[in-house]
Design a protein around this motif. Structure first.
Motif, PDB file in Angstrom:
ATOM      1  N   GLY A  16       0.821  -1.202   0.000  1.00  0.00           N
ATOM      2  CA  GLY A  16       0.000   0.000   0.000  1.00  0.00           C
ATOM      3  C   GLY A  16       0.852   1.248   0.000  1.00  0.00           C
ATOM      4  N   THR A  17       0.208   2.384   0.202  1.00  0.00           N
ATOM      5  CA  THR A  17       0.934   3.651   0.224  1.00  0.00           C
ATOM      6  C   THR A  17       1.839   3.737   1.442  1.00  0.00           C
ATOM      7  N   ASN A  18       1.281   3.446   2.615  1.00  0.00           N
ATOM      8  CA  ASN A  18       2.061   3.525   3.853  1.00  0.00           C
ATOM      9  C   ASN A  18       2.241   2.158   4.515  1.00  0.00           C
ATOM     10  N   SER A  19       1.464   1.168   4.113  1.00  0.00           N
ATOM     11  CA  SER A  19       1.530  -0.166   4.719  1.00  0.00           C
ATOM     12  C   SER A  19       1.069  -1.194   3.702  1.00  0.00           C
ATOM     13  N   SER A  20       1.273  -2.445   4.046  1.00  0.00           N
ATOM     14  CA  SER A  20       0.810  -3.509   3.150  1.00  0.00           C
ATOM     15  C   SER A  20      -0.616  -3.915   3.518  1.00  0.00           C
ATOM     16  N   VAL A  21      -1.314  -4.398   2.516  1.00  0.00           N
ATOM     17  CA  VAL A  21      -2.719  -4.797   2.673  1.00  0.00           C
ATOM     18  C   VAL A  21      -2.860  -6.259   2.271  1.00  0.00           C
ATOM     19  N   THR A  22      -3.601  -7.015   3.070  1.00  0.00           N
ATOM     20  CA  THR A  22      -3.870  -8.416   2.758  1.00  0.00           C
ATOM     21  C   THR A  22      -5.358  -8.588   2.467  1.00  0.00           C
ATOM     22  N   VAL A  23      -5.649  -9.235   1.353  1.00  0.00           N
ATOM     23  CA  VAL A  23      -7.043  -9.530   0.991  1.00  0.00           C
ATOM     24  C   VAL A  23      -7.265 -11.031   1.146  1.00  0.00           C
ATOM     25  N   SER A  24      -8.243 -11.381   1.951  1.00  0.00           N
ATOM     26  CA  SER A  24      -8.601 -12.784   2.173  1.00  0.00           C
ATOM     27  C   SER A  24      -9.815 -13.117   1.325  1.00  0.00           C
ATOM     28  N   LEU A  25      -9.689 -14.155   0.498  1.00  0.00           N
ATOM     29  CA  LEU A  25     -10.767 -14.533  -0.426  1.00  0.00           C
ATOM     30  C   LEU A  25     -11.181 -15.979  -0.206  1.00  0.00           C
ATOM     31  N   THR A  26     -12.467 -16.225  -0.288  1.00  0.00           N
ATOM     32  CA  THR A  26     -13.014 -17.584  -0.353  1.00  0.00           C
ATOM     33  C   THR A  26     -14.030 -17.582  -1.484  1.00  0.00           C
ATOM     34  N   TYR A  27     -13.819 -18.437  -2.473  1.00  0.00           N
ATOM     35  CA  TYR A  27     -14.705 -18.371  -3.644  1.00  0.00           C
ATOM     36  C   TYR A  27     -14.839 -19.725  -4.337  1.00  0.00           C
ATOM     37  N   GLY A  28     -15.860 -19.786  -5.172  1.00  0.00           N
ATOM     38  CA  GLY A  28     -16.100 -20.958  -6.001  1.00  0.00           C
ATOM     39  C   GLY A  28     -16.135 -20.552  -7.460  1.00  0.00           C
ATOM     40  N   LEU A  29     -17.003 -21.185  -8.231  1.00  0.00           N
ATOM     41  CA  LEU A  29     -17.072 -20.877  -9.656  1.00  0.00           C
ATOM     42  C   LEU A  29     -17.987 -19.692  -9.945  1.00  0.00           C
ATOM     43  N   PHE A  30     -18.921 -19.403  -9.035  1.00  0.00           N
ATOM     44  CA  PHE A  30     -19.902 -18.357  -9.304  1.00  0.00           C
ATOM     45  C   PHE A  30     -19.788 -17.156  -8.366  1.00  0.00           C
ATOM     46  N   SER A  31     -19.517 -17.404  -7.083  1.00  0.00           N
ATOM     47  CA  SER A  31     -19.496 -16.298  -6.132  1.00  0.00           C
ATOM     48  C   SER A  31     -18.465 -16.546  -5.037  1.00  0.00           C
ATOM     49  N   GLY A  32     -18.255 -15.520  -4.211  1.00  0.00           N
ATOM     50  CA  GLY A  32     -17.298 -15.655  -3.120  1.00  0.00           C
ATOM     51  C   GLY A  32     -17.397 -14.482  -2.166  1.00  0.00           C
ATOM     52  N   THR A  33     -16.527 -14.470  -1.166  1.00  0.00           N
ATOM     53  CA  THR A  33     -16.453 -13.369  -0.210  1.00  0.00           C
ATOM     54  C   THR A  33     -15.013 -12.880  -0.126  1.00  0.00           C
ATOM     55  N   CYS A  34     -14.837 -11.607   0.150  1.00  0.00           N
ATOM     56  CA  CYS A  34     -13.498 -11.046   0.285  1.00  0.00           C
ATOM     57  C   CYS A  34     -13.453 -10.106   1.490  1.00  0.00           C
ATOM     58  N   GLU A  35     -12.303 -10.098   2.175  1.00  0.00           N
ATOM     59  CA  GLU A  35     -12.074  -9.246   3.336  1.00  0.00           C
ATOM     60  C   GLU A  35     -10.719  -8.567   3.178  1.00  0.00           C
ATOM     61  N   GLN A  36     -10.637  -7.384   3.693  1.00  0.00           N
ATOM     62  CA  GLN A  36      -9.388  -6.623   3.611  1.00  0.00           C
ATOM     63  C   GLN A  36      -8.827  -6.405   5.012  1.00  0.00           C
ATOM     64  N   PHE A  37      -7.514  -6.648   5.165  1.00  0.00           N
ATOM     65  CA  PHE A  37      -6.833  -6.461   6.446  1.00  0.00           C
ATOM     66  C   PHE A  37      -5.602  -5.584   6.242  1.00  0.00           C
ATOM     67  N   VAL A  38      -5.314  -4.762   7.234  1.00  0.00           N
ATOM     68  CA  VAL A  38      -4.066  -3.990   7.219  1.00  0.00           C
ATOM     69  C   VAL A  38      -3.026  -4.762   8.011  1.00  0.00           C
ATOM     70  N   ASP A  39      -1.811  -4.235   8.113  1.00  0.00           N
ATOM     71  CA  ASP A  39      -0.689  -4.929   8.755  1.00  0.00           C
ATOM     72  C   ASP A  39      -0.994  -5.419  10.161  1.00  0.00           C
TER      73      ASP A  39
END
Length: 227
Positions: free
Chosen positions: A42-65
């Motif tokens: 990121g600009t000042n820190s790194s960002v982690t995106v957590s994903l769980t998905y299949g063929l049609f849909s999924g969920t995503c979450e964003q975390f900072v350091d």
């Protein structure tokens, strides 16, 4: 009417085919194919995106350091993909699994038909069960190969993460864990193999029984030959 042995063997094969059909439906319906942790700078820190998905849909979450969760949302896989290659491969996997679903349905129908009757056409007998179960197993195996290829070669998880959060910068690294929806496909292949093995044992037992009944005259008792 078929013999009791034939009915029992084909009923067993029918059960495995129905289980295979149900498992393919589960694979298509669930979104636990892949869980990914995708890290971006990121600009000042790194960002982690957590994903769980299949063929049609999924969920995503964003975390900072520090591990603070900022946002969580659901997404449609097709809508989040900008790369034509990744999108085309997901479509191909869906089509292949639908074909495996149809093959499994046909193998169930053929097994059920043989369990309650004696079809005159050769293809409606064991040959048909072999064919449709083999095609179903092959289709599922192809889907199992194409999905990891899409992850590694086309950066599917990275693309989905960028689709969820457009402001993400340079991709640093990714960690992937295949979910139960993916590994269920191994069970489907084993079920198809089980169906083929069951019918193979029945078919060969019947063949050897027929050969025994048609033994040549040289194997007959000598007194019968002299007579």
């Amino acid at each position: 009417m078929p013999s009791r042995k034939k009915t029992a063997m084909f009923a067993s094969a029918f059960f495995t085919c129905v289980c295979s059909f149900m498992m393919i439906c589960v694979v298509l319906a669930t979104q636990h194919w892949m869980s990914s942790e995708v890290r971006f700078s990121g600009t000042n820190s790194s960002v982690t995106v957590s994903l769980t998905y299949g063929l049609f849909s999924g969920t995503c979450e964003q975390f900072v350091d520090a591990g603070l969760q900022l946002t969580e949302k659901t997404f449609q896989v097709a809508d989040n993909l900008s790369k034509t290659k990744a999108k085309s491969m997901i479509t191909a996997i869906i089509v292949i699994l639908v074909l495996s679903l149809l093959s499994s349905l046909l193998s169930s129908g053929f097994s059920c038909t043989n369990a309650v009757s004696n079809p005159y056409q050769t293809f409606l007998g064991p040959t048909g069960v072999y064919t449709w179960n083999s095609l179903c197993g092959i289709f599922v195996l192809i889907a199992m190969i194409l999905f990891p290829v899409n992850i590694e070669e086309n950066g599917l998880s990275v693309e989905l993460a960028r689709g969820c959060f457009s402001f993400l910068h340079r991709h640093i690294k990714s960690a992937h864990t295949y979910g139960y929806s993916y590994w269920i496909m191994l069970l489907i292949i084993f079920l198809n193999i089980a169906s083929i093995i069951i019918i193979y044992f029945y078919d060969h037992a019947r063949y050897y029984k027929k050969k025994k009944q048609e033994r040549p005259i040289e194997n007959a008792p000598k007194d019968v030959i002299l007579f």
